[in-house]
Write an enzyme that holds these catalytic residues in place. Sequence first.
Site, PDB file in Angstrom:
ATOM      1  NE  ARG A 101      11.216 -75.073 -33.898  1.00  0.00           N
ATOM      2  CZ  ARG A 101      11.989 -75.597 -32.899  1.00  0.00           C
ATOM      3  NH1 ARG A 101      11.463 -76.184 -31.939  1.00  0.00           N
ATOM      4  NH2 ARG A 101      13.481 -75.248 -32.781  1.00  0.00           N
ATOM      5  CG  ASP A 102      10.347 -66.762 -35.874  1.00  0.00           C
ATOM      6  OD1 ASP A 102       9.634 -66.293 -35.390  1.00  0.00           O
ATOM      7  OD2 ASP A 102      11.411 -66.317 -35.993  1.00  0.00           O
ATOM      8  CG  LEU A 103       4.278 -67.908 -40.975  1.00  0.00           C
ATOM      9  CD1 LEU A 103       5.182 -67.573 -42.314  1.00  0.00           C
ATOM     10  CD2 LEU A 103       3.086 -69.016 -41.485  1.00  0.00           C
ATOM     11  CG  ASN A 152      11.139 -64.298 -40.241  1.00  0.00           C
ATOM     12  OD1 ASN A 152      11.809 -63.684 -40.207  1.00  0.00           O
ATOM     13  ND2 ASN A 152      10.915 -65.351 -39.291  1.00  0.00           N
ATOM     14  CB  THR A 175       7.950 -64.019 -33.285  1.00  0.00           C
ATOM     15  OG1 THR A 175       9.072 -64.321 -34.129  1.00  0.00           O
ATOM     16  CG2 THR A 175       7.299 -62.898 -32.971  1.00  0.00           C
TER      17      THR A 175
END
Length: 214
Positions: A11-13, A17, A50
């Site tokens: 959920r935040d690629l 990161n 994001t």
Amino acid sequence: DWLHKAGWLYRDLKLTNVMLSLSENSYGRVKLIDFGFAIHQLSSDKAVGTLQTMAPEVISCANSKWAKELNLDLDVGYGPAADWWSLGAVLFELLSGEAPFGRYDDILLEGFQVLKAQGNGLPWSKAPTVSDAAKDAASSLCQLKPDDRAQLPALKDQVFFSSVDWRMLESDGPGPSFEPMGFTIASASEERVKPRRGAAMPPSLDGPDPFENF
């Protein structure tokens, strides 16, 4: 793919990161960091992540009226396909140097604008030198409908990924033999780099290297 098979949504690629390992036993391997938004389930209806790499169905969770106003046929909630969309957005940025739908932060204030841009597809006009094979790979990941997005094993059939040694990728041990390009903690302390927002704050080297054996 491994995370999904283990029952996790990341959920935040995004690029910040994704890092390269410099430890001896996994040198050159790509690793994900920051699992603050990861959940041990394969479906959700919470708009987290994001915005610039967030899938349309995730954005729609913030306000279900947006998708209807734009005539986007999106179901409520999302699953693993949302992570694959984010991979496509990251691939586009690596190829073009720009986030595909702009650099936005606030989903409540800017989410509708991003969702509208996503409905028009990836803006390849901003990256005229990108090969057709690369365009096809990124576009296959950023299909508006989650069911239409490429995932493994279908993604392996993309011409762009034909040179990837998938068995080596899935194995343990060091990765490709190359020197990573970019800034290390030491080089960042020597040269100030202006970030997109805020003042440049080079890291302190007074203590031990926090990335040693990462």
